[in-house]
Scaffold this motif. Structure first.
Motif, PDB file in Angstrom:
ATOM      1  N   GLN A 122      48.338  23.869  21.236  1.00 55.98           N
ATOM      2  CA  GLN A 122      47.808  22.844  22.093  1.00 55.98           C
ATOM      3  C   GLN A 122      46.227  22.928  21.516  1.00 55.98           C
ATOM      4  OE1 GLN A 122      48.469  24.328  26.377  1.00 55.98           O
ATOM      5  NE2 GLN A 122      49.447  26.035  25.397  1.00 55.98           N
ATOM      6  N   ARG A 123      45.419  22.090  22.105  1.00 51.46           N
ATOM      7  CA  ARG A 123      44.043  22.010  21.912  1.00 51.46           C
ATOM      8  C   ARG A 123      43.525  23.547  21.806  1.00 51.46           C
ATOM      9  NH1 ARG A 123      43.640  18.307  19.790  1.00 51.46           N
ATOM     10  NH2 ARG A 123      42.792  16.439  20.771  1.00 51.46           N
ATOM     11  N   GLY A 124      42.464  23.701  21.230  1.00 48.93           N
ATOM     12  CA  GLY A 124      41.654  25.106  21.334  1.00 48.93           C
ATOM     13  C   GLY A 124      40.654  25.371  22.165  1.00 48.93           C
ATOM     14  N   ILE A 125      40.535  24.272  23.229  1.00 47.33           N
ATOM     15  CA  ILE A 125      39.536  24.226  24.184  1.00 47.33           C
ATOM     16  C   ILE A 125      40.236  23.494  25.664  1.00 47.33           C
ATOM     17  CG2 ILE A 125      38.515  22.125  23.582  1.00 47.33           C
ATOM     18  CD1 ILE A 125      35.887  23.271  24.209  1.00 47.33           C
ATOM     19  N   ALA A 126      39.607  24.274  26.603  1.00 49.61           N
ATOM     20  CA  ALA A 126      40.341  23.628  27.930  1.00 49.61           C
ATOM     21  C   ALA A 126      39.576  24.080  28.987  1.00 49.61           C
ATOM     22  CB  ALA A 126      41.755  23.884  28.275  1.00 49.61           C
ATOM     23  N   VAL A 127      39.427  23.266  30.127  1.00 47.98           N
ATOM     24  CA  VAL A 127      38.721  23.582  31.318  1.00 47.98           C
ATOM     25  C   VAL A 127      39.646  23.917  32.647  1.00 47.98           C
ATOM     26  CG1 VAL A 127      36.989  22.652  33.242  1.00 47.98           C
ATOM     27  CG2 VAL A 127      36.528  22.555  30.644  1.00 47.98           C
ATOM     28  N   SER A 128      39.585  24.607  33.291  1.00 47.24           N
ATOM     29  CA  SER A 128      40.224  24.859  34.503  1.00 47.24           C
ATOM     30  C   SER A 128      39.473  25.357  35.708  1.00 47.24           C
ATOM     31  CB  SER A 128      41.621  25.824  34.174  1.00 47.24           C
ATOM     32  OG  SER A 128      42.582  25.407  33.470  1.00 47.24           O
ATOM     33  N   ASP A 129      40.470  25.286  37.073  1.00 48.45           N
ATOM     34  CA  ASP A 129      39.869  25.883  38.119  1.00 48.45           C
ATOM     35  C   ASP A 129      39.989  27.248  38.032  1.00 48.45           C
ATOM     36  OD1 ASP A 129      39.572  23.288  39.250  1.00 48.45           O
ATOM     37  OD2 ASP A 129      41.400  23.212  40.136  1.00 48.45           O
ATOM     38  N   VAL A 130      38.950  27.997  38.833  1.00 46.25           N
ATOM     39  CA  VAL A 130      39.014  29.379  39.003  1.00 46.25           C
ATOM     40  C   VAL A 130      39.495  29.792  40.302  1.00 46.25           C
ATOM     41  CG1 VAL A 130      37.779  31.555  39.091  1.00 46.25           C
ATOM     42  CG2 VAL A 130      36.746  29.571  37.730  1.00 46.25           C
ATOM     43  N   PRO A 131      40.805  30.430  40.143  1.00 46.34           N
ATOM     44  CA  PRO A 131      41.525  30.583  41.429  1.00 46.34           C
ATOM     45  C   PRO A 131      40.942  31.854  42.283  1.00 46.34           C
ATOM     46  CG  PRO A 131      43.130  30.786  39.551  1.00 46.34           C
ATOM     47  CD  PRO A 131      41.725  30.576  39.187  1.00 46.34           C
ATOM     48  N   THR A 132      41.136  32.082  43.557  1.00 51.02           N
ATOM     49  CA  THR A 132      40.332  33.089  44.035  1.00 51.02           C
ATOM     50  C   THR A 132      40.559  34.485  43.368  1.00 51.02           C
ATOM     51  OG1 THR A 132      40.538  31.818  46.155  1.00 51.02           O
ATOM     52  CG2 THR A 132      39.986  34.106  46.384  1.00 51.02           C
ATOM     53  N   ASP A 133      41.848  34.971  43.210  1.00 49.15           N
ATOM     54  CA  ASP A 133      42.054  36.235  42.754  1.00 49.15           C
ATOM     55  C   ASP A 133      41.453  36.452  41.283  1.00 49.15           C
ATOM     56  OD1 ASP A 133      43.693  34.564  41.256  1.00 49.15           O
ATOM     57  OD2 ASP A 133      45.786  35.428  41.646  1.00 49.15           O
ATOM     58  N   LEU A 134      41.170  35.440  40.463  1.00 48.79           N
ATOM     59  CA  LEU A 134      40.388  35.482  39.240  1.00 48.79           C
ATOM     60  C   LEU A 134      39.031  35.659  39.613  1.00 48.79           C
ATOM     61  CD1 LEU A 134      40.374  35.352  36.147  1.00 48.79           C
ATOM     62  CD2 LEU A 134      40.439  32.913  36.413  1.00 48.79           C
ATOM     63  N   LEU A 135      38.485  34.941  40.378  1.00 48.39           N
ATOM     64  CA  LEU A 135      37.033  34.933  40.533  1.00 48.39           C
ATOM     65  C   LEU A 135      36.837  36.453  41.289  1.00 48.39           C
ATOM     66  CD1 LEU A 135      34.251  33.836  41.153  1.00 48.39           C
ATOM     67  CD2 LEU A 135      34.984  32.748  43.570  1.00 48.39           C
ATOM     68  N   GLY A 136      37.664  37.105  41.947  1.00 42.97           N
ATOM     69  CA  GLY A 136      37.393  38.482  42.461  1.00 42.97           C
ATOM     70  C   GLY A 136      37.483  39.346  41.260  1.00 42.97           C
ATOM     71  N   ALA A 137      38.257  39.366  40.273  1.00 42.15           N
ATOM     72  CA  ALA A 137      38.129  39.942  39.180  1.00 42.15           C
ATOM     73  C   ALA A 137      36.852  39.712  38.216  1.00 42.15           C
ATOM     74  CB  ALA A 137      39.416  39.798  38.412  1.00 42.15           C
ATOM     75  N   ILE A 138      36.385  38.648  38.364  1.00 46.93           N
ATOM     76  CA  ILE A 138      34.997  38.277  37.452  1.00 46.93           C
ATOM     77  C   ILE A 138      34.132  39.114  38.336  1.00 46.93           C
ATOM     78  CG2 ILE A 138      33.558  36.466  37.102  1.00 46.93           C
ATOM     79  CD1 ILE A 138      35.979  34.504  36.932  1.00 46.93           C
ATOM     80  N   LEU A 139      34.108  38.864  39.635  1.00 48.03           N
ATOM     81  CA  LEU A 139      33.145  39.489  40.432  1.00 48.03           C
ATOM     82  C   LEU A 139      33.074  40.936  40.427  1.00 48.03           C
ATOM     83  CD1 LEU A 139      30.739  38.934  42.241  1.00 48.03           C
ATOM     84  CD2 LEU A 139      32.283  39.015  44.133  1.00 48.03           C
ATOM     85  N   ARG A 140      33.936  41.595  40.048  1.00 45.22           N
ATOM     86  CA  ARG A 140      34.219  43.014  40.144  1.00 45.22           C
ATOM     87  C   ARG A 140      33.593  43.569  38.925  1.00 45.22           C
ATOM     88  NH1 ARG A 140      38.584  42.229  43.545  1.00 45.22           N
ATOM     89  NH2 ARG A 140      39.983  41.611  41.827  1.00 45.22           N
ATOM     90  N   LEU A 141      33.865  42.705  37.617  1.00 44.80           N
ATOM     91  CA  LEU A 141      33.229  43.138  36.507  1.00 44.80           C
ATOM     92  C   LEU A 141      31.714  42.924  36.348  1.00 44.80           C
ATOM     93  CD1 LEU A 141      33.434  43.841  33.376  1.00 44.80           C
ATOM     94  CD2 LEU A 141      33.801  41.360  33.010  1.00 44.80           C
ATOM     95  N   ALA A 142      31.416  41.801  37.097  1.00 50.28           N
ATOM     96  CA  ALA A 142      30.008  41.492  37.108  1.00 50.28           C
ATOM     97  C   ALA A 142      29.020  42.616  37.943  1.00 50.28           C
ATOM     98  CB  ALA A 142      29.691  40.265  37.821  1.00 50.28           C
ATOM     99  N   GLU A 143      29.922  43.115  39.037  1.00 50.39           N
ATOM    100  CA  GLU A 143      29.187  44.222  40.082  1.00 50.39           C
ATOM    101  C   GLU A 143      28.842  45.450  39.204  1.00 50.39           C
ATOM    102  OE1 GLU A 143      30.566  42.646  44.393  1.00 50.39           O
ATOM    103  OE2 GLU A 143      31.793  44.058  43.109  1.00 50.39           O
ATOM    104  N   LEU A 144      29.516  45.728  38.005  1.00 50.77           N
ATOM    105  CA  LEU A 144      29.429  46.688  37.383  1.00 50.77           C
ATOM    106  C   LEU A 144      27.869  46.592  36.557  1.00 50.77           C
ATOM    107  CD1 LEU A 144      32.698  47.322  35.631  1.00 50.77           C
ATOM    108  CD2 LEU A 144      31.666  48.733  37.465  1.00 50.77           C
TER     109      LEU A 144
END
Length: 299
Positions: A122-144
């Motif tokens: 597939q194309r080597g680049i794409a944009v997608s929506d951020v699901p709630t469970d993914l956003l939670g994981a991102i936030l946990r990493l940022a909170e560190l």
């Protein structure tokens, strides 16, 4: 949650440009002003915008992303990035996690049932929506980043990254992510070709030779390379050449003729024509324009 993420990134990004975080492969991108389109070679990464808006252009394809959207890049691509929305009160803030094939491979066995795997490149680049469970994981990493204990980041950051990769593998872009880690995938073969071109961009390259080095027929190589990168191998090489020449002129004050020669052009006039076609101005005028801007817009 997105407001909380923006607050953390704002506290941990001191300057416009790329801010290192102390966590491996994790950086914060910040800008207090909109920018011109800035050509760069984007490495495989996933970018989560917490505030502001950005457009990334590959060849003639534009990808716009903002809060609750993420950009994924699965192969080194010569792109142009332009921040569309940013101000001193509301700077552009983005968390970038560089993608490590070994880390992805470590998660794959448990994350992806064999029946839903897709081997088609597939194309080597794409944009997608951020699901709630993914956003939670991102936030946990940022909170560190707010923890005063280095041991928290050392122990918990790999776990948070693993959860992010897990969520991504189960989402819309799972196939793109998975192919990064598979040694025998078509994307892996194209990645090898990209590495060959990047290491020898100043030389005259034969497509037949590159195809043979990555164990593909010429026709299959052409087809898959263009599918992934949106350009032919020689167009890719040209973009790499011109980006490097531009960097030499801006950062090292190399004159146009010398810069063109160092990246493989034998004719100064051809270099100037192709440079102006890509950047909209002849080399000298483009460099003068870029030097008049804040350094963080072109570094």
């Amino acid at each position: 949650m997105i407001e909380r993420l923006a607050s953390i990134l704002a506290k941990n990004a001191a300057v416009d440009g790329v801010n290192e975080t102390g966590i491996a492969r994790l950086n914060i991108l910040r800008s207090t002003t909109p920018t011109e389109p800035i050509p760069i070679l984007h490495k495989p990464a996933v970018c989560f915008v917490a505030q502001g808006r950005k457009q990334t252009t590959l060849a003639h394809e534009a990808y716009v992303y903002a809060p609750m959207k993420f950009l994924i890049v699965s192969v080194n691509l010569p792109i142009a990035g332009q921040i569309l929305s940013a101000s001193r009160d509301q700077p552009y803030l983005c968390l970038r996690l560089d993608l490590e094939p070994a880390a992805i491979a470590d998660v794959i066995g448990a994350a992806i049932p064999a029946g839903i795997r897709n081997e088609k490149p597939q194309r080597g680049i794409a944009v997608s929506d951020v699901p709630t469970d993914l956003l939670g994981a991102i936030l946990r990493l940022a909170e560190l980043l707010e923890s005063g204990r280095a041991s928290d980041r050392a122990v918990l950051a790999p776990l948070a990254e693993r959860e992010i990769l897990y969520r991504l593998l189960l989402g819309d872009q799972g196939d793109r992510l998975r192919q990064i880690a598979m040694a025998e995938s078509k994307l892996s073969q194209i990645n090898k070709a990209v590495a060959i071109i990047r290491c020898q961009y100043e030389r005259t390259l034969r497509v037949e030779d590159i195809a043979a080095q990555v164990n593909m027929s010429v026709s299959s190589f052409h087809q898959h390379f263009k599918t992934v990168t949106a350009m032919s191998p020689l167009q890719y090489q040209k973009q790499i050449r011109l980006q490097e020449a531009r960097r030499l002129m801006i950062a090292q004050a190399v004159d146009a003729a010398s810069a063109g020669f160092s990246v493989g052009y034998e004719s100064p006039s051809q270099f100037s024509r192709e440079y102006a076609r890509m950047y909209g101005l002849p080399p000298k005028k483009d460099v003068e324009k870029m030097r008049s801007m804040p350094a963080t817009t072109w570094q």
